[in-house]
Design a protein around this motif. Sequence first.
Motif, short mmCIF file in Angstrom:
data_model
loop_
_atom_site.label_atom_id
_atom_site.label_comp_id
_atom_site.label_asym_id
_atom_site.label_seq_id
_atom_site.Cartn_x
_atom_site.Cartn_y
_atom_site.Cartn_z
N CYS A 10 -8.49 -12.19 10.47
CA CYS A 10 -7.52 -11.09 9.71
C CYS A 10 -8.13 -11.17 8.23
O CYS A 10 -9.29 -11.94 7.97
N THR A 11 -7.61 -10.33 7.37
CA THR A 11 -8.21 -10.07 6.05
C THR A 11 -6.82 -10.12 5.31
O THR A 11 -5.99 -9.36 5.31
N PRO A 12 -6.65 -11.29 4.29
CA PRO A 12 -5.23 -11.37 3.62
C PRO A 12 -5.30 -10.46 2.41
O PRO A 12 -6.73 -10.19 1.89
N ASN A 13 -4.44 -9.96 1.99
CA ASN A 13 -4.51 -8.87 0.88
C ASN A 13 -3.42 -9.44 -0.11
O ASN A 13 -2.36 -9.48 -0.11
N LEU A 14 -4.01 -9.45 -1.35
CA LEU A 14 -3.16 -10.11 -2.57
C LEU A 14 -2.84 -8.80 -3.20
O LEU A 14 -3.52 -8.29 -4.09
N LEU A 15 -1.50 -8.38 -3.31
CA LEU A 15 -0.81 -7.53 -4.08
C LEU A 15 -0.28 -7.84 -5.30
O LEU A 15 0.30 -9.00 -5.52
N PRO A 16 -0.47 -7.16 -6.29
CA PRO A 16 -0.01 -7.26 -7.77
C PRO A 16 1.67 -6.95 -7.57
O PRO A 16 2.18 -6.04 -8.35
N ALA A 17 2.45 -7.54 -6.69
CA ALA A 17 3.69 -6.96 -6.57
C ALA A 17 4.24 -8.36 -5.74
O ALA A 17 3.75 -9.13 -5.09
N ARG A 18 5.71 -8.33 -6.28
CA ARG A 18 6.55 -9.37 -5.61
C ARG A 18 7.36 -8.89 -4.39
O ARG A 18 8.26 -7.94 -4.58
N ILE A 19 7.12 -9.35 -3.16
CA ILE A 19 8.07 -8.82 -2.16
C ILE A 19 8.77 -9.85 -1.72
O ILE A 19 8.62 -10.78 -1.24
N ASN A 20 10.06 -9.67 -1.43
CA ASN A 20 10.94 -10.58 -1.10
C ASN A 20 11.41 -10.30 0.46
O ASN A 20 12.32 -10.20 0.83
N HIS A 21 10.27 -10.50 1.13
CA HIS A 21 10.40 -10.49 2.83
C HIS A 21 9.27 -11.36 3.24
O HIS A 21 8.04 -11.68 2.77
N ASN A 22 9.67 -12.28 4.22
CA ASN A 22 8.68 -13.12 4.94
C ASN A 22 8.68 -12.86 6.33
O ASN A 22 9.76 -13.16 6.84
N GLY A 23 7.72 -12.10 7.03
CA GLY A 23 7.84 -12.04 8.35
C GLY A 23 7.21 -10.76 8.87
O GLY A 23 6.70 -10.00 8.01
N PRO A 24 7.16 -10.32 10.21
CA PRO A 24 6.48 -9.10 10.42
C PRO A 24 7.52 -7.72 10.21
O PRO A 24 8.85 -8.05 10.07
#
Length: 169
Positions: free
Chosen positions: A12-26
């Motif tokens: 896989c390739t992790p993507n580090l986004l300049p945002a906060r996402i309040n979701h953990n999961g598919p």
Amino acid sequence: MLSIQPARTQKCTPNLLPARINHNGPINNAQQYWKPETDSKGKQHAFFRGRHLHGTALPLPANYTGAILHVTDKTLPHSQAPGNNDGADGDDVEEADEEESLPVEVKIAEQIGEFDEMVVWGHGGEVDGAQDVFVRGMQEWVGFAESMHGTGDEEDSTDEKKVVNKARR
């Protein structure tokens, strides 16, 4: 402490986004929310929530592999925990610190993925490696790990042997 247990891993390739996402999961339809594209110059672009992001691939150094871990609630049995020697190696138990004699809970982390690069996303152009905290953090972490665990160059060790031999004379 964690004990990493290999499982079925996928690349896989992790993507580090300049945002906060309040979701953990598919999510059901990932393509609806995240479609990175590469232009003719090899630069990565994506739109996330209406914002134009620019991606910079950050390869891991040679001889390093990134791991995606899932920490479980399972614990390693006490007899298999690292550092648990129960005095069997001949060390004087009285000299050991009180904290070292306490049992250590070791959680099991399953390795579910691996990667050899990650993509750092930013606003307004290519990510500046000298300013980005993720890029600098990875470089500093690798440098720290090398200084802690590195064996040094062979030339350095032979020079040290010469110094030791001269001191013995």
